[in-house]
Motif scaffolding. Structure first.
Motif, PDB file in Angstrom:
ATOM      1  N   LEU A 120       0.833  -1.199   0.000  1.00  0.00           N
ATOM      2  CA  LEU A 120       0.000   0.000   0.000  1.00  0.00           C
ATOM      3  C   LEU A 120       0.869   1.251   0.000  1.00  0.00           C
ATOM      4  N   HIS A 121       1.885   1.246   0.842  1.00  0.00           N
ATOM      5  CA  HIS A 121       2.741   2.414   0.948  1.00  0.00           C
ATOM      6  C   HIS A 121       3.381   2.752  -0.380  1.00  0.00           C
ATOM      7  N   GLU A 122       3.833   1.736  -1.062  1.00  0.00           N
ATOM      8  CA  GLU A 122       4.457   1.979  -2.365  1.00  0.00           C
ATOM      9  C   GLU A 122       3.445   2.544  -3.343  1.00  0.00           C
ATOM     10  N   LYS A 123       2.249   1.972  -3.295  1.00  0.00           N
ATOM     11  CA  LYS A 123       1.198   2.419  -4.216  1.00  0.00           C
ATOM     12  C   LYS A 123       0.873   3.891  -4.012  1.00  0.00           C
ATOM     13  N   ILE A 124       0.792   4.276  -2.736  1.00  0.00           N
ATOM     14  CA  ILE A 124       0.428   5.662  -2.423  1.00  0.00           C
ATOM     15  C   ILE A 124       1.381   6.624  -3.125  1.00  0.00           C
ATOM     16  N   ILE A 125       2.643   6.270  -3.122  1.00  0.00           N
ATOM     17  CA  ILE A 125       3.625   7.150  -3.740  1.00  0.00           C
ATOM     18  C   ILE A 125       3.571   7.013  -5.266  1.00  0.00           C
ATOM     19  N   LYS A 126       3.274   5.802  -5.715  1.00  0.00           N
ATOM     20  CA  LYS A 126       3.341   5.560  -7.163  1.00  0.00           C
ATOM     21  C   LYS A 126       2.176   6.128  -7.970  1.00  0.00           C
ATOM     22  N   VAL A 127       1.012   6.324  -7.353  1.00  0.00           N
ATOM     23  CA  VAL A 127      -0.114   6.812  -8.160  1.00  0.00           C
ATOM     24  C   VAL A 127       0.058   8.263  -8.597  1.00  0.00           C
ATOM     25  N   ASN A 128       1.006   8.916  -7.976  1.00  0.00           N
ATOM     26  CA  ASN A 128       1.179  10.331  -8.262  1.00  0.00           C
ATOM     27  C   ASN A 128       1.417  10.679  -9.743  1.00  0.00           C
ATOM     28  N   PRO A 129       2.286   9.939 -10.434  1.00  0.00           N
ATOM     29  CA  PRO A 129       2.486  10.272 -11.847  1.00  0.00           C
ATOM     30  C   PRO A 129       1.187  10.234 -12.658  1.00  0.00           C
ATOM     31  N   LEU A 130       0.275   9.341 -12.305  1.00  0.00           N
ATOM     32  CA  LEU A 130      -0.983   9.268 -13.044  1.00  0.00           C
ATOM     33  C   LEU A 130      -1.825  10.516 -12.783  1.00  0.00           C
ATOM     34  N   LEU A 131      -1.906  10.886 -11.509  1.00  0.00           N
ATOM     35  CA  LEU A 131      -2.652  12.095 -11.142  1.00  0.00           C
ATOM     36  C   LEU A 131      -2.066  13.309 -11.850  1.00  0.00           C
ATOM     37  N   GLU A 132      -0.745  13.374 -11.876  1.00  0.00           N
ATOM     38  CA  GLU A 132      -0.093  14.543 -12.484  1.00  0.00           C
ATOM     39  C   GLU A 132      -0.255  14.534 -13.998  1.00  0.00           C
ATOM     40  N   ALA A 133      -0.261  13.352 -14.612  1.00  0.00           N
ATOM     41  CA  ALA A 133      -0.418  13.302 -16.067  1.00  0.00           C
ATOM     42  C   ALA A 133      -1.762  13.898 -16.474  1.00  0.00           C
ATOM     43  N   PHE A 134      -2.796  13.614 -15.682  1.00  0.00           N
ATOM     44  CA  PHE A 134      -4.140  14.089 -16.056  1.00  0.00           C
ATOM     45  C   PHE A 134      -4.517  15.422 -15.430  1.00  0.00           C
ATOM     46  N   GLY A 135      -3.835  15.792 -14.360  1.00  0.00           N
ATOM     47  CA  GLY A 135      -4.245  17.015 -13.683  1.00  0.00           C
ATOM     48  C   GLY A 135      -3.246  18.153 -13.810  1.00  0.00           C
ATOM     49  N   ASN A 136      -2.067  17.863 -14.366  1.00  0.00           N
ATOM     50  CA  ASN A 136      -1.044  18.906 -14.444  1.00  0.00           C
ATOM     51  C   ASN A 136      -0.752  19.297 -15.888  1.00  0.00           C
ATOM     52  N   ALA A 137      -0.208  20.491 -16.055  1.00  0.00           N
ATOM     53  CA  ALA A 137       0.118  20.974 -17.394  1.00  0.00           C
ATOM     54  C   ALA A 137       1.240  21.988 -17.294  1.00  0.00           C
ATOM     55  N   LYS A 138       1.853  22.251 -18.432  1.00  0.00           N
ATOM     56  CA  LYS A 138       2.902  23.266 -18.438  1.00  0.00           C
ATOM     57  C   LYS A 138       2.269  24.659 -18.540  1.00  0.00           C
ATOM     58  N   THR A 139       2.663  25.558 -17.642  1.00  0.00           N
ATOM     59  CA  THR A 139       2.162  26.936 -17.727  1.00  0.00           C
ATOM     60  C   THR A 139       3.369  27.877 -17.752  1.00  0.00           C
ATOM     61  N   HIS A 140       3.104  29.174 -17.858  1.00  0.00           N
ATOM     62  CA  HIS A 140       4.199  30.152 -17.837  1.00  0.00           C
ATOM     63  C   HIS A 140       4.965  30.084 -16.525  1.00  0.00           C
ATOM     64  N   MET A 141       4.238  29.767 -15.461  1.00  0.00           N
ATOM     65  CA  MET A 141       4.822  29.836 -14.123  1.00  0.00           C
ATOM     66  C   MET A 141       5.523  28.548 -13.707  1.00  0.00           C
ATOM     67  N   ASN A 142       5.060  27.413 -14.257  1.00  0.00           N
ATOM     68  CA  ASN A 142       5.529  26.138 -13.726  1.00  0.00           C
ATOM     69  C   ASN A 142       5.357  25.073 -14.807  1.00  0.00           C
ATOM     70  N   HIS A 143       6.453  24.363 -15.112  1.00  0.00           N
ATOM     71  CA  HIS A 143       6.354  23.377 -16.193  1.00  0.00           C
ATOM     72  C   HIS A 143       5.496  22.176 -15.802  1.00  0.00           C
ATOM     73  N   ASN A 144       5.212  22.054 -14.517  1.00  0.00           N
ATOM     74  CA  ASN A 144       4.377  20.939 -14.068  1.00  0.00           C
ATOM     75  C   ASN A 144       3.338  21.474 -13.079  1.00  0.00           C
ATOM     76  N   SER A 145       2.505  22.361 -13.579  1.00  0.00           N
ATOM     77  CA  SER A 145       1.589  23.055 -12.690  1.00  0.00           C
ATOM     78  C   SER A 145       0.316  22.237 -12.449  1.00  0.00           C
ATOM     79  N   SER A 146      -0.067  22.093 -11.183  1.00  0.00           N
ATOM     80  CA  SER A 146      -1.305  21.357 -10.879  1.00  0.00           C
ATOM     81  C   SER A 146      -2.469  22.244 -11.271  1.00  0.00           C
TER      82      SER A 146
END
Ligand code: ATP
Ligand code: MG
Length: 739
Positions: free
Chosen positions: A126-152
């Protein structure tokens, strides 16, 4: 790690904005990015890797092993929250705010890692999973903006649950305010959500071919504005692989996800032109993308097109269809694309929750510590409904923080045995009520206007002005445009209310939603049936889409590319006949004005109120920690601390509030000896001979020093210190100056 007395700003004898800035800058230059302000952690973005997040620090900041007083650190905040949860048996919330690029998401990730470290147990998976799901969340919820290349581009509330034995038993993620407009519209050189690039640049050729996405990426309308992303192909290949690994881990078919993204892309490729036969109506320029969408979403293409180019409405009690012009049809298409993306994102969050949810794992939840990663106060060149909503949330969060700051001040007085009754502290309650109260609050008035047939942006502002023109927190418009200014805790913000009503009403026509619900694929139809709301609360255990028919059968990719030109041609003909019939059926209804608005459609604001306010209420019942993230400069350059940029953020994120609160009370606080020695020149008789007589000397000085009557209440004598208010300090300094 070195600790000096500036580790905690609240302990400084003197405190104003200049001093705060100076302390932060001096520390930053030594790579000390963390500073406490009472319970509040100020975290400066180092804009470079620092070696302070390793195993050593994890061990040093363990919750039961607070060796001495460790230097401020984001691990320390996590450890304190964990410890307080255990000791007080109360839920904890760590509120992380700051501007875009300030480091909120990175800080959140570090804290999660530390929580995982603190509850070392057998539950490694479980602990590993908690850390690992992050890239998926970021792929769908984050984008490159003027302020931050990986902005939530969404706010995130992560609830970590703990069992009776204090093991981490699960996580629930709640997402809020996804910036879905980014799918179809954004500023030049900003990116779409990473997931689109990851599919188009990272997926294998055969996948793209099967999805009919084999044209160059920048030929798709919604992928056109970010030339940089084209160079990063290798990175996206990696991202695609990583993302699919997570999807498999949470029992979700990557094919389904790819098809949904492909449907969004093809949908936005549909173009409308003026109909050559019916005035005011539109035709679809090229049927191919519409066919692809209907294939991908298991819709009848006729239904999809009909829903795109015409709208249902009730006129004089009868339901009729009315044709849409090309512009209106395009608006509906984009609204549908945005909604489809949003629903996909929310479904993925539910999938993650289903996998990480504590109940699913057979553990009862005892207590929780949550982390809120949310954008800070915003004041942009043009401020719209989005800024109003985010600022309202921040106003509420600031309210919690002020209370915390007051508590620190109160503690400082109580420690010295001083009665606090006569120190009045203000809070921003009036502002919160003005913005959110259910009768005549700004949001309530906006909602009321939005349901009126003749409601308008101007009428909304006029109503506000009528009610609040005499209030000190509202400034009426100075032009004849629909705008108004609010004096927020962080400063004045002028909102441009043009388009508020339109934004607030849900633009998606009911027939487009109905069309999606009519999908032959139960999964798609469910996706549009589920009530919109904070994803976590529509529990994944209720709607477990991961186990939809479609996925259990592990479908092959829909081979939409195989539609032959001949088939398309036949379809075109049958559609033409179909629409000719429709056209006759709807002739004669144009121009009628009596339109019944659909009151059952939830407005954006009412949705915002119910979901975010619910969250804030939940937060208010917990105990709080605050992490205030600051960026040292606009472009996240290394070794560059720009005073103006930081000062502005100190104001917006309420750190200056600390100095302000000090100002409301007794700003001067020095030991009896320091006080007496400082003013001994003007009152030489008071200097005592012995160390232990300074308190009496200070008392003498304050009582017999000819202090003017109006300043007589401006001091307090504490156990070890003298407290004075600013006017008395000035008077005493003045006396000293005259000597
Ligand atoms: P947004 O509101 O746009 O989501 P944010 O506040 O979440 O912004 P982050 O994405 O956390 O900002 O941080 C922006 C960038 O700053 C990161 O990609 C990383 O490069 C850098 N950064 C932030 N915090 C740290 C840190 N503690 N150590 C090293 N780099 C950091
Ligand atoms: Mg972020």
């Amino acid at each position: 790690m070195k600790t000096d007395n500036a580790d905690d700003l609240s302990q400084l004898e003197q405190l104003d904005n200049t001093i705060i800035l100076k302390v932060l800058k001096r520390r930053y230059e030594k790579d000390i990015i963390y500073t406490n302000c009472g319970d509040i952690l100020i975290a400066l973005n180092p804009c470079k890797e620092l070696l302070i997040f390793g195993e050593n620090e994890h061990n040093q900041y363990d919750w039961h092993n607070f060796s001495d007083i460790p230097a401020p650190h984001v691990f320390h905040t996590a450890a304190r929250a964990f410890r307080r949860m255990r000791e007080s048996q109360t839920d904890q919330v760590i509120i992380v705010t700051g501007e875009s690029g300030a480091g909120k998401t990175e800080s959140t990730k570090f804290m999660i890692k530390h929580f995982v470290h603190m509850c070392q147990s057998d539950n490694k998976e479980l602990h590993e999973k908690i850390i690992k799901v992050n890239p998926l969340l970021e792929a769908f919820g984050n984008a490159k903006t003027h302020m931050n290349h990986n902005s939530s581009r969404f706010a995130k509330y992560l609830e970590l649950s703990f069992s009776e034995t204090w093991d981490l038993t699960g996580v629930i993620i709640r997402d809020y305010m996804l910036e879905k407009s980014r799918v179809v519209h954004r500023s030049t050189n900003e990116g779409n959500f990473h997931a689109f690039y990851s599919l188009l640049l990272g997926a294998p050729k055969e996948t793209l071919k099967a999805l009919s996405l084999d044209k160059p990426i920048n030929s798709y309308r919604i992928m056109q504005s970010d030339p940089d992303s084209l160079i990063a192909e290798a990175r996206y290949k990696e991202m695609y692989k990583e993302q699919n690994k997570v999807l498999q881990q949470i029992d979700t078919s990557p094919h389904v996800v790819d098809s949904l993204l492909a449907a969004v892309i093809h949908l936005t490729e549909i173009k409308f032109v003026e109909s050559s036969t019916v005035a005011g109506a539109s035709e679809i320029l090229d049927l191919e993308p519409a066919v692809f969408v209907s294939e991908l979403l298991s819709l009848k293409v006729e239904d999809l097109i009909e829903a795109l180019i015409s709208t249902k409405m009730t006129i004089l009690g009868d339901e009729v269809r009315r044709n849409k012009g090309p512009l209106q049809a395009a608006e509906g298409r984009d609204a549908l694309a945005k909604m489809l993306y949003e629903r996909t994102f929310q479904w993925l969050v539910r999938q993650i929750n289903a996998d990480l949810h504590p109940n699913r794992r057979g553990f009862g939840q005892l207590l929780s510590t949550s982390i809120l990663d949310i954008a800070g106060f915003e004041k942009l060149p043009v401020n719209s409904l989005e800024q109003l909503c985010i600022n309202i949330v921040n106003e509420r969060l600031q309210n919690f923080m002020n209370e915390r700051l007051f508590q620190f001040e109160i503690q400082a007085y109580t420690d010295e045995g001083i009665d606090m009754m006569d120190v009045a502290f203000e809070n921003n309650d009036v502002l919160i009520s003005f913005l959110t109260k259910s009768k005549q609050g700004v949001l309530a008035i906006l909602d009321e206007q939005s349901t009126l047939q003749h409601g308008s942006d101007m009428a909304f502002v006029s109503q506000l002005t009528d009610l609040y023109k005499d209030s000190s927190i509202y400034i009426p418009p100075v032009t004849n445009r629909p705008e108004f200014t609010v004096r927020h805790f962080a400063g004045k913000v002028t909102y441009n209310a043009s388009g508020f009503l339109e934004k607030n009403r849900d633009l998606l026509n009911p027939e487009l939603k109905d069309c999606m619900k009519s999908s032959q694929d139960e999964f798609i139809s469910d996706l549009f049936t589920v009530k919109r709301g904070p994803t976590g609360t529509i529990s994944a255990t209720v709607h477990n889409y991961g186990k939809s028919i479609r996925e259990q059968e592990a479908p092959a990719l829909p081979a939409i590319a195989s539609k032959r030109a001949k088939q398309l041609d036949d379809l075109r003909k049958s559609l033409a006949a179909f629409f000719k019939r429709k056209e006759q059926a709807t002739t004669g209804v144009f121009g009628l004005q009596k339109i019944t608005t659909n009151k059952t459609n939830k407005t954006i604001v009412s949705h915002f109120r119910s979901s975010l306010m619910q969250l804030l209420d939940k937060i208010s019942r917990a105990e709080h920690f605050f992490v205030r993230c600051l960026k040292p400069n606009e472009d996240l350059r290394q070794r560059d601390f720009t005073d103006d940029v930081v000062t502005e953020q100190l104001k917006y994120n309420g750190i200056s509030q600390m100095a302000k609160i000090r100002k409301m009370g007794f700003t001067y606080r020095r030991t009896h000896a320091e006080f007496v020695l400082r003013f001994s020149e003007a009152w030489p008789d008071t200097v005592p001979v012995q160390e232990n007589q300074y308190k009496e000397a200070a008392t003498d000085l304050l009582q017999s020093g000819n202090i003017p009557a109006e300043l007589k209440n401006d001091f307090r004598l504490g156990k070890t210190k003298v407290f004075m208010k600013e006017p008395l300090v000035s008077w005493m300094e003045g006396v000293l100056y005259e000597v």
